[in-house]
Scaffold this motif. Structure first.
Motif, mmCIF file in Angstrom:
data_model
loop_
_atom_site.group_PDB
_atom_site.id
_atom_site.type_symbol
_atom_site.label_atom_id
_atom_site.label_comp_id
_atom_site.label_asym_id
_atom_site.label_seq_id
_atom_site.Cartn_x
_atom_site.Cartn_y
_atom_site.Cartn_z
ATOM 1 N N ARG A 41 -83.662 -22.059 28.824
ATOM 2 C CA ARG A 41 -83.917 -21.800 27.412
ATOM 3 C C ARG A 41 -84.934 -22.795 26.854
ATOM 4 O O ARG A 41 -85.824 -22.429 26.083
ATOM 5 C CB ARG A 41 -82.620 -21.867 26.623
ATOM 6 N N ILE A 44 -88.499 -21.934 28.093
ATOM 7 C CA ILE A 44 -89.080 -20.752 27.472
ATOM 8 C C ILE A 44 -89.408 -20.977 26.002
ATOM 9 O O ILE A 44 -90.444 -20.548 25.515
ATOM 10 C CB ILE A 44 -88.140 -19.547 27.634
ATOM 11 N N SER A 45 -88.550 -21.665 25.278
ATOM 12 C CA SER A 45 -88.727 -21.736 23.831
ATOM 13 C C SER A 45 -89.397 -22.999 23.312
ATOM 14 O O SER A 45 -89.997 -22.969 22.242
ATOM 15 C CB SER A 45 -87.374 -21.577 23.136
ATOM 16 N N GLY A 50 -94.199 -23.422 29.049
ATOM 17 C CA GLY A 50 -93.453 -22.175 28.944
ATOM 18 C C GLY A 50 -94.066 -21.223 27.937
ATOM 19 O O GLY A 50 -94.121 -20.014 28.157
ATOM 20 N N GLU A 51 -94.552 -21.770 26.839
ATOM 21 C CA GLU A 51 -95.204 -20.932 25.838
ATOM 22 C C GLU A 51 -96.494 -20.337 26.379
ATOM 23 O O GLU A 51 -96.813 -19.180 26.114
ATOM 24 C CB GLU A 51 -95.462 -21.736 24.574
ATOM 25 N N THR A 52 -97.217 -21.109 27.160
ATOM 26 C CA THR A 52 -98.428 -20.602 27.792
ATOM 27 C C THR A 52 -98.082 -19.485 28.765
ATOM 28 O O THR A 52 -98.765 -18.452 28.806
ATOM 29 C CB THR A 52 -99.153 -21.734 28.548
ATOM 30 N N LYS A 54 -95.540 -17.506 28.578
ATOM 31 C CA LYS A 54 -95.161 -16.326 27.795
ATOM 32 C C LYS A 54 -96.400 -15.554 27.362
ATOM 33 O O LYS A 54 -96.390 -14.319 27.363
ATOM 34 C CB LYS A 54 -94.355 -16.731 26.568
ATOM 35 N N GLU A 55 -97.451 -16.257 26.993
ATOM 36 C CA GLU A 55 -98.689 -15.587 26.587
ATOM 37 C C GLU A 55 -99.283 -14.791 27.755
ATOM 38 O O GLU A 55 -99.762 -13.682 27.566
ATOM 39 C CB GLU A 55 -99.706 -16.595 26.057
ATOM 40 N N TYR A 56 -99.243 -15.372 28.941
ATOM 41 C CA TYR A 56 -99.711 -14.637 30.116
ATOM 42 C C TYR A 56 -98.828 -13.415 30.363
ATOM 43 O O TYR A 56 -99.306 -12.364 30.752
ATOM 44 C CB TYR A 56 -99.723 -15.522 31.367
ATOM 45 N N GLY A 57 -97.532 -13.556 30.148
ATOM 46 C CA GLY A 57 -96.615 -12.441 30.322
ATOM 47 C C GLY A 57 -96.911 -11.294 29.369
ATOM 48 O O GLY A 57 -96.796 -10.127 29.748
ATOM 49 N N LYS A 58 -97.307 -11.618 28.160
ATOM 50 C CA LYS A 58 -97.657 -10.573 27.198
ATOM 51 C C LYS A 58 -98.880 -9.791 27.652
ATOM 52 O O LYS A 58 -99.014 -8.614 27.342
ATOM 53 C CB LYS A 58 -97.913 -11.194 25.822
#
Length: 61
Positions: A41, A44-45, A50-52, A54-58
């Motif tokens: 957690r 990711i948050s 982790g935020e970077t 997440k951007e790649y995941g989007k």
């Protein structure tokens, strides 16, 4: 999304994780203190890496 672009994004994610996430002291500490769920957690948050990721995941959606 073209398969080549998807492959490039996945390669970038792997490079980032190999460079920053493998052997991360903070993740290891949080995992020992609060368990795997707490450590995940946090990554990711709150972690900038982790935020970077997440951007790649989007981009993959």
């Amino acid at each position: 999304m073209k398969p080549t672009v998807r492959k490039e994004v996945l390669q970038q994610v792997e490079l980032i994780m190999a460079q920053y996430c493998e052997g991360c002291f903070l993740h290891r500490h949080l995992k020992q203190e609060g368990g795997r769920r707490l450590a995940h957690r946090f990554c990711i948050s709150q972690c900038t890496v982790g935020e970077t990721l997440k951007e790649y995941g989007k981009k993959l959606i």
